[in-house]
Motif scaffolding. Structure first.
Motif, PDB file in Angstrom:
ATOM      1  N   THR A  11      -1.210   2.181   4.697  1.00 22.18           N
ATOM      2  CA  THR A  11      -2.106   1.246   4.026  1.00 22.18           C
ATOM      3  C   THR A  11      -3.426   1.944   3.746  1.00 22.18           C
ATOM      4  N   GLN A  12      -3.872   1.860   2.498  1.00 19.43           N
ATOM      5  CA  GLN A  12      -5.183   2.397   2.130  1.00 19.43           C
ATOM      6  C   GLN A  12      -6.034   1.255   1.585  1.00 19.43           C
ATOM      7  N   LEU A  13      -7.187   1.052   2.200  1.00 17.07           N
ATOM      8  CA  LEU A  13      -8.152   0.048   1.743  1.00 17.07           C
ATOM      9  C   LEU A  13      -9.350   0.776   1.153  1.00 17.07           C
ATOM     10  N   LEU A  14      -9.621   0.505  -0.102  1.00 16.44           N
ATOM     11  CA  LEU A  14     -10.765   1.139  -0.769  1.00 16.44           C
ATOM     12  C   LEU A  14     -11.620   0.066  -1.409  1.00 16.44           C
ATOM     13  N   ARG A  15     -12.879  -0.003  -1.000  1.00 18.04           N
ATOM     14  CA  ARG A  15     -13.847  -0.925  -1.597  1.00 18.04           C
ATOM     15  C   ARG A  15     -14.986  -0.092  -2.192  1.00 18.04           C
ATOM     16  N   THR A  16     -15.298  -0.345  -3.467  1.00 18.11           N
ATOM     17  CA  THR A  16     -16.348   0.415  -4.129  1.00 18.11           C
ATOM     18  C   THR A  16     -17.279  -0.519  -4.877  1.00 18.11           C
ATOM     19  N   SER A  17     -18.391   0.023  -5.359  1.00 22.39           N
ATOM     20  CA  SER A  17     -19.354  -0.744  -6.159  1.00 22.39           C
ATOM     21  C   SER A  17     -19.136  -0.525  -7.652  1.00 22.39           C
ATOM     22  N   THR A  18     -18.024   0.125  -8.021  1.00 22.05           N
ATOM     23  CA  THR A  18     -17.739   0.432  -9.431  1.00 22.05           C
ATOM     24  C   THR A  18     -17.000  -0.690 -10.144  1.00 22.05           C
ATOM     25  N   GLY A  19     -16.587  -1.706  -9.400  1.00 19.38           N
ATOM     26  CA  GLY A  19     -15.739  -2.762  -9.962  1.00 19.38           C
ATOM     27  C   GLY A  19     -14.274  -2.538  -9.649  1.00 19.38           C
ATOM     28  N   TYR A  20     -13.934  -1.360  -9.105  1.00 20.79           N
ATOM     29  CA  TYR A  20     -12.567  -1.037  -8.725  1.00 20.79           C
ATOM     30  C   TYR A  20     -12.450  -1.004  -7.198  1.00 20.79           C
ATOM     31  N   SER A  21     -11.638  -1.874  -6.665  1.00 21.79           N
ATOM     32  CA  SER A  21     -11.326  -1.908  -5.234  1.00 21.79           C
ATOM     33  C   SER A  21      -9.875  -2.343  -5.097  1.00 21.79           C
ATOM     34  N   TYR A  22      -9.201  -1.883  -4.048  1.00 22.69           N
ATOM     35  CA  TYR A  22      -7.792  -2.235  -3.913  1.00 22.69           C
ATOM     36  C   TYR A  22      -7.311  -2.124  -2.478  1.00 22.69           C
ATOM     37  N   LEU A  23      -6.172  -2.768  -2.219  1.00 26.99           N
ATOM     38  CA  LEU A  23      -5.415  -2.617  -0.985  1.00 26.99           C
ATOM     39  C   LEU A  23      -4.035  -2.111  -1.391  1.00 26.99           C
ATOM     40  N   TYR A  24      -3.727  -0.898  -0.988  1.00 24.25           N
ATOM     41  CA  TYR A  24      -2.476  -0.238  -1.390  1.00 24.25           C
ATOM     42  C   TYR A  24      -1.616  -0.030  -0.146  1.00 24.25           C
ATOM     43  N   GLN A  25      -0.344  -0.426  -0.253  1.00 21.34           N
ATOM     44  CA  GLN A  25       0.574  -0.262   0.878  1.00 21.34           C
ATOM     45  C   GLN A  25       1.881   0.356   0.399  1.00 21.34           C
ATOM     46  N   LYS A  26       2.395   1.286   1.193  1.00 20.93           N
ATOM     47  CA  LYS A  26       3.686   1.905   0.924  1.00 20.93           C
ATOM     48  C   LYS A  26       4.459   1.968   2.242  1.00 20.93           C
ATOM     49  N   LYS A  27       5.689   1.462   2.212  1.00 19.83           N
ATOM     50  CA  LYS A  27       6.557   1.541   3.381  1.00 19.83           C
ATOM     51  C   LYS A  27       7.725   2.456   3.070  1.00 19.83           C
ATOM     52  N   LEU A  28       7.807   3.575   3.776  1.00 18.12           N
ATOM     53  CA  LEU A  28       8.926   4.501   3.663  1.00 18.12           C
ATOM     54  C   LEU A  28       9.862   4.203   4.824  1.00 18.12           C
ATOM     55  N   SER A  29      11.123   3.865   4.511  1.00 15.35           N
ATOM     56  CA  SER A  29      12.039   3.464   5.565  1.00 15.35           C
ATOM     57  C   SER A  29      13.439   3.973   5.310  1.00 15.35           C
ATOM     58  N   LEU A  30      14.194   4.134   6.389  1.00 19.15           N
ATOM     59  CA  LEU A  30      15.614   4.443   6.336  1.00 19.15           C
ATOM     60  C   LEU A  30      16.387   3.158   6.551  1.00 19.15           C
ATOM     61  N   GLU A  31      17.403   2.926   5.705  1.00 18.74           N
ATOM     62  CA  GLU A  31      18.254   1.757   5.893  1.00 18.74           C
ATOM     63  C   GLU A  31      18.972   1.876   7.247  1.00 18.74           C
ATOM     64  N   PRO A  32      19.338   0.736   7.872  1.00 15.77           N
ATOM     65  CA  PRO A  32      19.899   0.797   9.229  1.00 15.77           C
ATOM     66  C   PRO A  32      21.187   1.603   9.352  1.00 15.77           C
ATOM     67  N   LYS A  33      22.099   1.501   8.397  1.00 17.14           N
ATOM     68  CA  LYS A  33      23.422   2.102   8.581  1.00 17.14           C
ATOM     69  C   LYS A  33      23.884   2.867   7.342  1.00 17.14           C
ATOM     70  N   ALA A  34      22.944   3.490   6.644  1.00 12.05           N
ATOM     71  CA  ALA A  34      23.293   4.213   5.423  1.00 12.05           C
ATOM     72  C   ALA A  34      22.324   5.374   5.216  1.00 12.05           C
ATOM     73  N   PRO A  35      22.752   6.423   4.514  1.00 15.19           N
ATOM     74  CA  PRO A  35      21.858   7.556   4.227  1.00 15.19           C
ATOM     75  C   PRO A  35      20.943   7.241   3.053  1.00 15.19           C
ATOM     76  N   VAL A  36      20.121   6.217   3.216  1.00 12.31           N
ATOM     77  CA  VAL A  36      19.284   5.703   2.132  1.00 12.31           C
ATOM     78  C   VAL A  36      17.845   5.622   2.610  1.00 12.31           C
ATOM     79  N   MET A  37      16.958   6.202   1.826  1.00 14.85           N
ATOM     80  CA  MET A  37      15.515   6.126   2.071  1.00 14.85           C
ATOM     81  C   MET A  37      14.887   5.279   0.961  1.00 14.85           C
TER      82      MET A  37
END
Length: 344
Positions: A169-195
């Motif tokens: 999770t990346q939280l960026l707050r700025t005074s430029t008018g651009y701010s965001y909350l960005y999240q990425k979840k990298l995961s392996l499936e429970p019973k498969a060779p899948v990311m």
């Protein structure tokens, strides 16, 4: 800001206040990922009992990638299944401050014409690069993705690690008018060779966030050089904007097939057309047919642009996803990698 890493068993939190990472000994016996070169970079070790993944963690002082082009999260040092590997060191050397010195599936947010806020910024003023932070414009020249721009605000990174997943999770707050909350979840499936990479971008600012995002991938199959027997099958019939070098590759139907190993200055690269923007076209099957190893990359998102890039060491079908997030809104998207290969 500094994010450190310790190895402990259990789900954990990685931030400026509490810095922890994943259990030490969870990789499969004889996993190729257990034998990658030792580095000082913070990392997490993931396994579902079928596949293993070693993931680098963002760290301002010690991270594997600290430059201004690629998203700092979800960079994979190694992914293995049945003794095969799919990502690795493709460049001649590793440099954390190098703009392109990164392993796959490195993602980049890149605006179709320029970067977010770059055209309105004067030299010395900030502009936005999602997944990196607030960057500084250094001159009056157009934005160039190959240049390194100073990072003036990294935001706040938080990382949670479990046995099969890492959530950034990346939280960026700025005074430029651009701010965001960005999240990425990298995961392996429970019973498969899948990311799977699941993304979420919430606009916390007053200006809309309009850009594209793509995975550069940097596929390196079993550390083999690019060459005969390797192919990429697309979810559409690809056409090149400019001809590829004669004799190096052949485009037949919806496939690009390598007939020779690319050499420096003589490679297959360029924008592809042939897609319509419909869902289901984001489908790329990269294979080494001689050695029986491959990876299938898919997404339920539409394509906004496709670029193909290859070198003697890597194959990269770069599929762009359109990102349009109004103030207060959230956009979500996902990418799946299915690893293939008979057991060694």
């Amino acid at each position: 800001m500094r994010i450190a890493s310790l190895l402990v068993p259990a789900a954990l939190l990685l931030s400026t206040k509490l810095a922890l990472a994943s259990p030490k000994n969870i990789l499969l016996p004889n996993s190729p990922c257990a034998h990658i070169p030792a580095t000082p970079y913070p990392k997490a070790l993931l396994s579902n009992g079928i596949a293993d993944v070693v993931v680098y963690l963002p760290d301002v002082e010690n991270g594997s990638y600290r430059s201004s082009r690629f998203d700092w999260s979800g960079i994979v040092a190694c992914a293995s299944y049945n003794g095969h590997t799919y990502f690795g060191q493709w460049a001649n050397h590793a440099d954390p401050m190098g703009n392109d010195s990164v392993t796959g599936p490195a993602e980049e947010f890149r605006h179709p014409s320029s970067e977010i806020g770059y055209e309105d910024a004067k030299p010395g003023d900030p502009f936005l690069k999602v997944g990196v932070g607030l960057l500084k414009r250094i001159d009056d020249q157009p934005y160039k993705f190959g240049r390194v721009y100073p990072i003036v605000d990294h935001g706040k990174w938080t990382v949670r690690v479990s046995r099969r997943s890492v959530t950034f999770t990346q939280l960026l707050r700025t005074s430029t008018g651009y701010s965001y909350l960005y999240q990425k979840k990298l995961s392996l499936e429970p019973k498969a060779p899948v990311m799977t990479l699941k993304h979420s971008l919430k606009n916390l600012g007053t200006k809309p966030i309009r850009t594209d995002v793509y995975a550069h991938d940097f596929f390196v199959l079993d550390n083999m050089p690019t060459g005969p027997g390797m192919a990429v099958t697309f979810g559409f019939q690809p056409k090149t904007d400019l001809p590829f070098p004669a004799g190096l590759v052949a485009i037949t139907g919806n496939e690009i097939v390598f007939n020779d190993t690319p050499k420096l200055g003589y490679t297959a690269q360029g924008y592809l057309t042939g897609y319509t923007g419909k869902r289901g076209e984001y489908r790329f099957h990269v294979e080494d047919r001689q050695h029986g190893v491959g990876v299938l990359q898919t997404s339920d998102s539409p394509l906004s642009k496709v670029y193909f890039w290859s070198t003697p060491t890597t194959i990269c079908p770069e599929a762009y996803i359109p990102i349009h997030v109004a103030p207060g809104a959230t956009q979500k998207w996902s990418i799946e990698y299915r690893f293939e290969g008979a057991k060694h």
